[in-house]
Design an enzyme around this catalytic site. Structure first.
Site, mmCIF file in Angstrom:
data_model
loop_
_atom_site.group_PDB
_atom_site.id
_atom_site.type_symbol
_atom_site.label_atom_id
_atom_site.label_comp_id
_atom_site.label_asym_id
_atom_site.label_seq_id
_atom_site.Cartn_x
_atom_site.Cartn_y
_atom_site.Cartn_z
ATOM 1 N N HIS A 4 0.997 -0.965 0.082
ATOM 2 C CA HIS A 4 0.016 -0.052 -0.138
ATOM 3 C C HIS A 4 0.513 1.346 -0.111
ATOM 4 C CE1 HIS A 4 -2.894 2.948 1.270
ATOM 5 N NE2 HIS A 4 -3.837 2.224 0.945
ATOM 6 N N GLU A 28 -3.743 2.190 -7.705
ATOM 7 C CA GLU A 28 -3.914 3.107 -6.814
ATOM 8 C C GLU A 28 -3.054 4.320 -6.879
ATOM 9 O OE1 GLU A 28 -6.446 1.873 -3.025
ATOM 10 O OE2 GLU A 28 -4.575 1.797 -2.773
HETATM 11 P P1 PGA Z 1 -8.963 6.480 0.244
HETATM 12 O O1 PGA Z 1 -7.639 5.309 0.295
HETATM 13 O O2 PGA Z 1 -10.094 5.858 -0.413
HETATM 14 O O3 PGA Z 1 -8.863 7.231 1.561
HETATM 15 O O4 PGA Z 1 -8.278 7.324 -0.815
HETATM 16 C C1 PGA Z 1 -7.527 4.322 -0.479
HETATM 17 C C2 PGA Z 1 -6.758 3.429 0.044
HETATM 18 O O5 PGA Z 1 -6.541 3.302 1.227
HETATM 19 O O6 PGA Z 1 -6.125 2.491 -0.515
#
Ligand code: PGA
Length: 235
Positions: free
Chosen positions: A86, A153
């Site tokens: 992450h 992401e």
């Molecule tokens: P968020 O986080 O939805 O707060 O942008 C995404 C994540 O933790 O992967």
């Protein structure tokens, strides 16, 4: 095909918040929802209709690694999933691709499904394909790629309330799928999108056809909002 929804509760909730949260979340029946609580709260979430994941996993097996939780331990508790790589860990814990590769290897060794997070920073946006390619190739080196879920992401979209356009997301997801096909000859990989998904924008994200699901951070921590996201995304 059933879409997946992953909730990353991060390190955001107190014990009291968690017990309130559980009262509501336990009503959900979807087996394709994966909740990733803070480690110490995991036992409260186990053996329900939804699935449970860790937010991180050790790169080591059992041993003298203070503070770590291994895939060996997690799998025997019935935890099937773990986020790996992450961006918040890459940034705050300086986690590198080599270590992420070891974590994936550990997870797979014990039959867990790693959810590998990849994505570029704002500064890297122009070179995003190159960045994501490097992250994927290093993290997936010598692993059973078809057992891994990938979450795209972009770092600039995580926790920022800034979200890419559907076209931008679609393009990167196609790129990731193409890369996996070319490099590993696998076509059945699950690829998710994550970053600033809310109850307001989830219907727009739902229109993206080439994703297998979503990873929700902040908005999954407010139980009513998360339930609304599930309802809108899976209906
Ligand atoms: P968020 O986080 O939805 O707060 O942008 C995404 C994540 O933790 O992967």
């Amino acid at each position: 095909m059933t879409k997946i929804i992953v909730a990353n509760l991060k390190m955001c909730m107190s014990t009291k918040d968690t017990s309130e949260y559980i009262k509501s979340i336990n009503k959900i029946e979807q087996e394709n929802v994966i909740i990733c609580p803070t480690n110490i709260y995991v036992p409260y979430f186990l053996n329900k209709k939804y699935k449970v994941g860790l937010q991180n996993i050790s790169s080591y097996d059992l041993g003298p690694y203070t503070g770590d939780v291994s895939a060996n331990q997690a799998s025997t508790m019935g935890i099937k999933y773990a986020l790996v790589g992450h961006s918040e860990r890459r940034i705050h814990q300086n986690e590198k691709d080599e270590e992420i590769n070891k974590k994936i290897t550990q997870a797979l060794k014990y039959g867990m499904i790693p959810i590998l997070c990849v994505g570029e920073t704002l500064k890297e946006k122009r070179n995003r394909k190159k960045i994501v390619k490097k992250q994927l190739e290093q993290a997936l080196k010598n692993t059973l790629v078809n057992k891994v879920i990938i979450a795209y992401e972009p770092v600039w979209a995580v926790g920022t309330n800034v979200i890419p356009t559907n076209k931008e997301i679609e393009e990167m997801i196609n790129y990731i799928r193409g890369l996996i096909k070319k490099r590993y000859d696998k076509t059945n990989i699950k690829v998710l999108y994550g970053g600033s998904i809310t109850k307001e924008n989830v219907s727009r994200i739902k229109q993206i056809e080439n994703i297998d699901g979503i990873l929700v951070g902040s908005s999954s921590q407010i139980v009513d909002e998360f339930m609304e996201i599930i309802q809108k995304y899976l209906k």
